[in-house]
Structure formats: C-alpha cells, structure tokens
Scaffold this motif. Structure first.
Motif, PDB file in Angstrom:
ATOM      1  N   LEU A  33       2.813  10.833  -6.503  1.00 37.70           N
ATOM      2  CA  LEU A  33       3.710  11.540  -7.407  1.00 37.70           C
ATOM      3  C   LEU A  33       3.172  11.601  -8.833  1.00 37.70           C
ATOM      4  N   GLY A  34       2.075  10.881  -9.070  1.00 39.66           N
ATOM      5  CA  GLY A  34       1.518  10.853 -10.416  1.00 39.66           C
ATOM      6  C   GLY A  34       2.339  10.013 -11.373  1.00 39.66           C
ATOM      7  N   TRP A  35       3.046   9.037 -10.823  1.00 42.31           N
ATOM      8  CA  TRP A  35       3.922   8.197 -11.626  1.00 42.31           C
ATOM      9  C   TRP A  35       3.232   6.898 -12.004  1.00 42.31           C
ATOM     10  N   SER A  36       3.574   6.406 -13.175  1.00 44.28           N
ATOM     11  CA  SER A  36       3.154   5.069 -13.572  1.00 44.28           C
ATOM     12  C   SER A  36       4.136   4.069 -12.957  1.00 44.28           C
ATOM     13  N   ARG A  37       3.832   2.801 -13.076  1.00 41.70           N
ATOM     14  CA  ARG A  37       4.775   1.777 -12.609  1.00 41.70           C
ATOM     15  C   ARG A  37       6.074   1.866 -13.399  1.00 41.70           C
ATOM     16  N   SER A  38       5.941   2.198 -14.655  1.00 44.98           N
ATOM     17  CA  SER A  38       7.124   2.360 -15.497  1.00 44.98           C
ATOM     18  C   SER A  38       8.000   3.513 -15.002  1.00 44.98           C
ATOM     19  N   ASP A  39       7.372   4.616 -14.599  1.00 40.94           N
ATOM     20  CA  ASP A  39       8.127   5.758 -14.075  1.00 40.94           C
ATOM     21  C   ASP A  39       8.912   5.369 -12.827  1.00 40.94           C
ATOM     22  N   LEU A  40       8.246   4.673 -11.904  1.00 37.59           N
ATOM     23  CA  LEU A  40       8.910   4.258 -10.673  1.00 37.59           C
ATOM     24  C   LEU A  40      10.035   3.272 -10.980  1.00 37.59           C
TER      25      LEU A  40
ATOM     26  N   SER B  76      12.891  -3.391 -13.018  1.00 34.58           N
ATOM     27  CA  SER B  76      11.896  -3.718 -14.039  1.00 34.58           C
ATOM     28  C   SER B  76      10.494  -3.341 -13.565  1.00 34.58           C
ATOM     29  N   ILE B  77       9.615  -3.136 -14.524  1.00 30.65           N
ATOM     30  CA  ILE B  77       8.207  -2.871 -14.217  1.00 30.65           C
ATOM     31  C   ILE B  77       7.626  -4.069 -13.471  1.00 30.65           C
ATOM     32  N   GLU B  78       8.059  -5.260 -13.842  1.00 29.64           N
ATOM     33  CA  GLU B  78       7.570  -6.469 -13.191  1.00 29.64           C
ATOM     34  C   GLU B  78       7.895  -6.473 -11.702  1.00 29.64           C
ATOM     35  N   GLN B  79       9.074  -5.944 -11.338  1.00 30.00           N
ATOM     36  CA  GLN B  79       9.420  -5.882  -9.923  1.00 30.00           C
ATOM     37  C   GLN B  79       8.466  -4.945  -9.172  1.00 30.00           C
ATOM     38  N   VAL B  80       8.183  -3.798  -9.765  1.00 30.39           N
ATOM     39  CA  VAL B  80       7.248  -2.855  -9.138  1.00 30.39           C
ATOM     40  C   VAL B  80       5.880  -3.518  -8.992  1.00 30.39           C
ATOM     41  N   GLU B  81       5.441  -4.210 -10.019  1.00 27.41           N
ATOM     42  CA  GLU B  81       4.154  -4.914  -9.952  1.00 27.41           C
ATOM     43  C   GLU B  81       4.159  -5.951  -8.827  1.00 27.41           C
ATOM     44  N   MET B  82       5.257  -6.678  -8.677  1.00 24.38           N
ATOM     45  CA  MET B  82       5.341  -7.699  -7.628  1.00 24.38           C
ATOM     46  C   MET B  82       5.260  -7.053  -6.238  1.00 24.38           C
ATOM     47  N   TRP B  83       5.965  -5.929  -6.047  1.00 27.36           N
ATOM     48  CA  TRP B  83       5.918  -5.246  -4.755  1.00 27.36           C
ATOM     49  C   TRP B  83       4.507  -4.759  -4.447  1.00 27.36           C
TER      50      TRP B  83
ATOM     51  N   GLU C 189       0.824  -1.210   0.000  1.00 29.82           N
ATOM     52  CA  GLU C 189       0.000   0.000   0.000  1.00 29.82           C
ATOM     53  C   GLU C 189       0.858   1.259   0.000  1.00 29.82           C
ATOM     54  N   SER C 190       1.938   1.259   0.790  1.00 28.78           N
ATOM     55  CA  SER C 190       2.767   2.463   0.867  1.00 28.78           C
ATOM     56  C   SER C 190       3.531   2.711  -0.431  1.00 28.78           C
ATOM     57  N   ILE C 191       3.961   1.648  -1.090  1.00 24.89           N
ATOM     58  CA  ILE C 191       4.662   1.805  -2.370  1.00 24.89           C
ATOM     59  C   ILE C 191       3.704   2.353  -3.420  1.00 24.89           C
ATOM     60  N   ARG C 192       2.534   1.761  -3.512  1.00 22.54           N
ATOM     61  CA  ARG C 192       1.531   2.219  -4.482  1.00 22.54           C
ATOM     62  C   ARG C 192       1.083   3.646  -4.176  1.00 22.54           C
ATOM     63  N   SER C 193       0.878   3.945  -2.908  1.00 18.48           N
ATOM     64  CA  SER C 193       0.445   5.273  -2.498  1.00 18.48           C
ATOM     65  C   SER C 193       1.473   6.339  -2.879  1.00 18.48           C
ATOM     66  N   LEU C 194       2.743   6.060  -2.643  1.00 20.07           N
ATOM     67  CA  LEU C 194       3.793   7.002  -3.013  1.00 20.07           C
ATOM     68  C   LEU C 194       3.817   7.220  -4.519  1.00 20.07           C
ATOM     69  N   ARG C 195       3.735   6.128  -5.256  1.00 23.66           N
ATOM     70  CA  ARG C 195       3.768   6.226  -6.725  1.00 23.66           C
ATOM     71  C   ARG C 195       2.605   7.073  -7.230  1.00 23.66           C
ATOM     72  N   LEU C 196       1.421   6.823  -6.723  1.00 25.68           N
ATOM     73  CA  LEU C 196       0.245   7.568  -7.173  1.00 25.68           C
ATOM     74  C   LEU C 196       0.290   9.021  -6.710  1.00 25.68           C
TER      75      LEU C 196
END
Length: 98
Positions: A21-28, A35-42, A12-19
C-alpha cells in the motif's frame, strides 16, 4: 469487524501488506488506531492481537479491490510524463536559459 478471518497474519504478511500500500508503519498504526510500537512488534514476529485481525482483513480486501489501480497507476503516470516531455520544445527552453 469481520468474522471468519481467512488470512494467517504473520510478520511477513503484515509487512507485505503495508509495503504494498506504500504505507509507513505510522500510516498503518494510524489506520488501526494503535501505536507505531505495536506495528513494529508485529513485524518483528510478536503476536497480533485478535482485535486488529479484522481491521487488517478489511484493509487487505480494500487493497485487493483496487489492485489493478494500484498496479497500473505508476505505469500510467510514467506514460503521461513521457507524453508531456514530448510536447516541450527543448530548443526554446535552452534559448530561454541562455
């Protein structure tokens, strides 16, 4: 990398921070050099590697430092848009369109 990380990084905290900032998973992923896959896994709840915790802490601190700017910029832009619209003579625009 920061020592003494204080944030408990959950999905939740990772997703909350990303959102926040207005960032996509790719941005993070690009910022963390992963990789984007790592962000998705987290964000799906899998374990966050220690090597990325310090980087996330830095991003969080930067977000907090510019919090007011992030918070108030959209309102300022809306006010500027309203102000600009007030300066347009719509009757003249309508004549030009006809």
């Amino acid at each position: 990398m920061l020592e003494n990380n204080t944030t408990e990084w959950t999905k939740e905290s990772i997703r909350s921070l990303r959102l926040r900032l207005g960032w996509s998973r790719s941005d993070l992923a690009r910022r963390l050099k992963c990789s984007i896959e790592q962000v998705e896994m987290w964000e799906d709840g899998q374990h966050l590697e220690v090597t990325f915790r310090g980087e996330l802490e830095i991003i969080l601190r930067q977000a907090e430092a510019c919090c007011d700017e992030v918070k108030y910029t959209p309102a300022c832009e809306n006010e500027l848009d309203r102000s600009a619209l007030e300066q347009v003579e719509f009757s003249r625009v309508k004549e030009d369109l006809e």
